[in-house]
Scaffold this active site. Structure first.
Site, short mmCIF file in Angstrom:
data_model
loop_
_atom_site.label_atom_id
_atom_site.label_comp_id
_atom_site.label_asym_id
_atom_site.label_seq_id
_atom_site.Cartn_x
_atom_site.Cartn_y
_atom_site.Cartn_z
N ASN A 212 23.91 -19.93 -11.79
CA ASN A 212 23.05 -19.80 -10.96
C ASN A 212 22.15 -20.89 -10.79
O ASN A 212 22.45 -21.89 -11.01
CB ASN A 212 22.12 -18.76 -11.67
CG ASN A 212 21.74 -18.93 -12.93
OD1 ASN A 212 21.24 -20.16 -13.14
ND2 ASN A 212 21.64 -17.96 -13.92
N ALA A 213 21.15 -20.92 -9.96
CA ALA A 213 20.48 -22.11 -9.43
C ALA A 213 19.91 -22.90 -10.65
O ALA A 213 19.96 -23.91 -10.78
CB ALA A 213 19.21 -21.87 -8.53
N ALA A 214 19.42 -22.16 -11.74
CA ALA A 214 18.73 -22.69 -12.93
C ALA A 214 19.76 -23.68 -13.79
O ALA A 214 19.75 -24.60 -14.41
CB ALA A 214 17.96 -21.45 -13.85
N GLU A 215 20.93 -22.94 -13.78
CA GLU A 215 22.22 -23.54 -14.69
C GLU A 215 22.75 -24.74 -14.10
O GLU A 215 22.81 -25.78 -14.57
CB GLU A 215 23.11 -22.34 -14.60
CG GLU A 215 22.89 -21.31 -15.67
CD GLU A 215 23.82 -20.08 -15.81
OE1 GLU A 215 23.73 -19.08 -16.43
OE2 GLU A 215 24.59 -19.87 -14.70
N ASP A 287 26.55 -10.12 -11.25
CA ASP A 287 27.97 -9.72 -11.79
C ASP A 287 28.68 -9.11 -10.41
O ASP A 287 29.96 -9.40 -10.49
CB ASP A 287 27.81 -8.75 -12.70
CG ASP A 287 27.00 -9.32 -14.06
OD1 ASP A 287 27.23 -10.31 -14.43
OD2 ASP A 287 26.38 -8.37 -14.67
#
Length: 501
Positions: A212-215, A287
Site C-alpha cells: 500500500n502507499a504507506a508501505e 484483499d
C-alpha cells in the site's frame, strides 16, 4: 512481466465471465484472521466512564486477512487452497467453517493446540466504528509447526497456477517459511507477495508485490505525500528502488481512494482510479484488489488489464458493509450499471455542474477511438492525471465516416463508448454527431481541453471556444507507431499488434 504496461484489454462483463471461467488454481499462504462485526445503536453514555454504550443487535463474521483474500479468489471463480494455522478454539473452528462455505479448500489449514486464533472484533454504532479489539497469538510459530506448514505448502502447490503470500507480520511466516518459498520458487508459475515487510521476501524473487502507499513510502525511506498525484509521481520516480528492495519484477502500489499504480522496469507506470468511499467501508478492499489481480494474472491477462479488473472489484466491495467479497455477477452488474456507455448531453451537463460545484477539475478530450491501443491508453491516463474528472467525447459513426472514409469506423459508436467507459481513468463518455465537439464544449465548459501530441494548438478548431470562456488548452505527448490506422493495417496484414493484444 517486462513490457506489460503496453497493452490493456478494457474490463467488460464478457471479459469478467471469461476470466472467471478460466478457474485457475491459486494457493494462498498467510495469516488466518476471523473478522467479527458487532453492530447496534448508541444513545447513552455509561456511568462508569465517559464511554458510549452500544446496544448490540447483530453479530456478523467473515474471513479476514489472508482468509479474506482466499474467500475473494473463490468468489471470483478460482480454485483456492488455503495454507495457514489456527488455534484449537472456537474462532479457529468458526473461521474454518466460513472458508468451507466460501468454497475454499481447507485441507492444508492446520490446527495448533498451543496457539490462539487471531480475531479482530469491531464495535459499530449506526455505521460508525467505535472500537476494535484484537485477540490471538502473534508470537513466532514454533519450529515443529513451521515444518508442518512448509510441508503443507509444498503439497498444496502441486499443480497450482499461482501462489499468493499474505504476510501481515503475525508470526506465522518467519524465516524458515520464507526459505521454503524461495526453495520452491522455480516450480511456482506466478508468485505474488503482499506483506508488511517486503524486503524479507526479496530472496523469493516475486513476480509481483502489492504494497500500500504507506508501505511503499517506508520502503523508499520517504514521507508519504497527502496529494494523490504527488504520491503517484513519487512511486513512479522511485520505481527502480521499489523493485530492487522487494526483488520483484513488478509492483502494484495501492493508494486507497487515489487508485493504484503499476510499476515495472520499463515504460511509464500504469494508473487506475478508485470510486471514493468512506474509510469505514474500506475494510478488506485491499484483499479483494489482490485477489482479483492474482486471478486475472493467473488467467493470462496483461497486468494492465489485471489492474483494471482489480480496481473494479475493489470499487464493488467498498460499497458493502463489513468485510466482503466480490462475485463475477456483482462485478459484471457494476460494470453494466455504473459505466453507462453513452450519456446524453443534458445529463452530462448536470453531472459536470455538480463536479464543478464540488471543486473538481474537469478535463475534456475527444476522438474517434475506433480500435483502442497503447497510444490511446497512455494518452487517456495522462489526461486523467491533469484533473479530477475525465470526459471523453466520441465521434458518431457518421462523423467518423466523414473524417476517415467509408470503411471506418471498424467498431460502432456504442461499442467504442462501452470500451472506453470500462477504463477506470474515464469518468464520462458522450457521443457527438458534428465533426468537432465545439457545441459540447460550449455546453459543458470544462476547465481543461486536451488533445494528443499529433496536433498543435493552432490546428485545433476547438481552441478558440475553450479560450473564450477562460478554459485551458493543452497538447499531450504522442506515442509513436500506435495510431488506429497503423493498428488496422497490421491486423489486415496479419502482423502481430503487440503483447497482450
Amino acid at each position: 512481466m517486462a513490457g506489460e504496461t503496453k497493452d490493456v484489454a478494457p474490463i467488460t462483463p464478457d471479459l469478467v465471465r471469461l476470466v472467471s471461467e478460466t478457474a485457475p488454481t491459486v494457493v494462498v499462504l498467510g495469516d488466518a484472521i476471523l473478522d467479527v462485526w458487532l453492530s447496534g445503536h448508541c444513545e447513552r453514555i455509561c456511568r462508569e466512564a465517559p464511554a458510549p454504550v452500544v446496544d448490540v443487535g447483530a453479530r456478523a463474521t467473515s474471513p479476514g486477512g489472508a482468509a479474506n483474500t482466499a474467500a475473494n479468489l473463490a468468489a471470483l471463480g478460482a480454485h483456492v487452497r488455503f495454507v495457514s494455522v489456527v488455534g484449537d478454539d472456537e474462532p479457529g473452528r468458526e473461521l474454518a467453517g466460513l472458508l468451507d462455505e466460501h468454497g475454499v479448500d481447507t485441507a492444508n489449514l492446520l490446527t495448533a493446540t498451543s496457539r490462539r486464533s487471531i480475531s479482530k472484533q469491531r464495535v459499530v454504532a449506526d455505521e460508525q466504528v467505535l472500537l476494535r479489539f484484537d485477540e490471538g497469538d502473534r508470537d513466532d510459530l514454533p519450529a515443529v509447526q513451521t515444518n508442518r506448514l512448509a510441508k503443507a505448502l509444498e503439497k498444496a502447490l502441486t499443480g497450482a497456477d499461482a501462489l499468493m503470500v499474505c504476510d501481515y507480520g503475525n508470526g506465522l511466516l518467519g524465516g524458515p517459511l520464507r526459505d521454503a518459498v524461495a526453495r520452491l520458487r522455480a516450480d511456482i508459475p506466478l508468485l505474488v507477495v503482499d506483506a508488511h515487510d517486503f524486503e524479507q521476501w526479496r530472496r523469493a524473487r516475486p513476480d509481483l508485490v502489492t504494497p500500500n502507499a504507506a508501505e511503499a513510502a517506508s520502503l523508499l525511506g520517504a514521507d508519504l505525500p497527502e496529494d494523490g498525484e504527488e504520491r503517484a509521481r513519487l512511486f513512479e520516480d522511485e520505481r527502480g528502488t521499489l523493485l530492487d528492495r522487494t526483488g520483484a519484477s513488478a509492483a502494484v502500489v495501492t493508494m486507497d481512494r487515489h487508485g493504484a499504480m503499476l510499476l515495472t522496469g520499463e515504460g511509464r507506470g500504469y494508473r487506475t482510479w478508485a470510486v471514493p468511499a468512506p474509510e469505514s467501508q474500506a475494510s478488506g478492499a485491499g484483499d479483494t484488489f489482490a485477489a482479483a489481480l492474482v486471478l486475472a494474472r493467473a488467467a493470462g491477462l496483461p497486468t494492465t488489464s489485471c489492474m483494471e479488473l482489480a480496481q473494479a472489484a475493489a470499487n464493488v466491495v467498498v460499497h458493502k458493509d463489513g468485510t466482503a467479497v466480490c462475485t463475477p455477477a456483482e462485478l459484471s452488474l457494476a460494470l453494466s450499471r455504473e459505466r453507462e456507455a453513452e450519456v446524453p448531453a443534458h445529463e452530462l451537463a448536470r453531472a459536470v455542474a455538480a463536479h464543478r460545484e464540488a471543486g473538481r477539475r474537469v478535463v475534456f478530450t475527444n476522438g474517434c477511438f475506433d480500435v483502442l491501443h497503447r497510444g490511446h491508453i497512455t494518452y487517456l491516463n495522462e489526461a486523467k492525471r491533469l484533473g479530477d474528472v475525465l470526459i471523453v467525447a466520441v465521434n458518431s459513426d457518421e462523423s467518423v465516416r466523414r473524417l476517415k472514409g467509408p470503411d471506418r469506423p471498424v467498431n460502432t459508436a456504442q461499442d467504442r463508448a462501452a470500451v472506453l467507459s470500462a477504463l477506470s481513468c474515464v469518468d464520462h463518455v458522450a457521443v457527438f454527431d458534428e465533426d468537432t465537439p465545439v457545441k459540447m464544449l460550449e455546453l459543458l465548459r470544462p476547465q481543461l481541453y486536451v488533445k494528443g501530441g499529433d496536433y498543435t494548438e493552432n490546428m485545433l478548431p476547438e481552441a478558440p471556444t475553450v479560450r473564450s470562456y477562460g478554459g485551458e488548452v493543452r497538447v499531450l505527448g504522442y506515442v509513436a507507431d500506435h495510431s488506429t490506422t497503423s493498428v488496422i493495417e497490421k491486423i489486415r496484414t496479419s502482423a502481430p499488434v503487440g503483447e497482450g493484444a
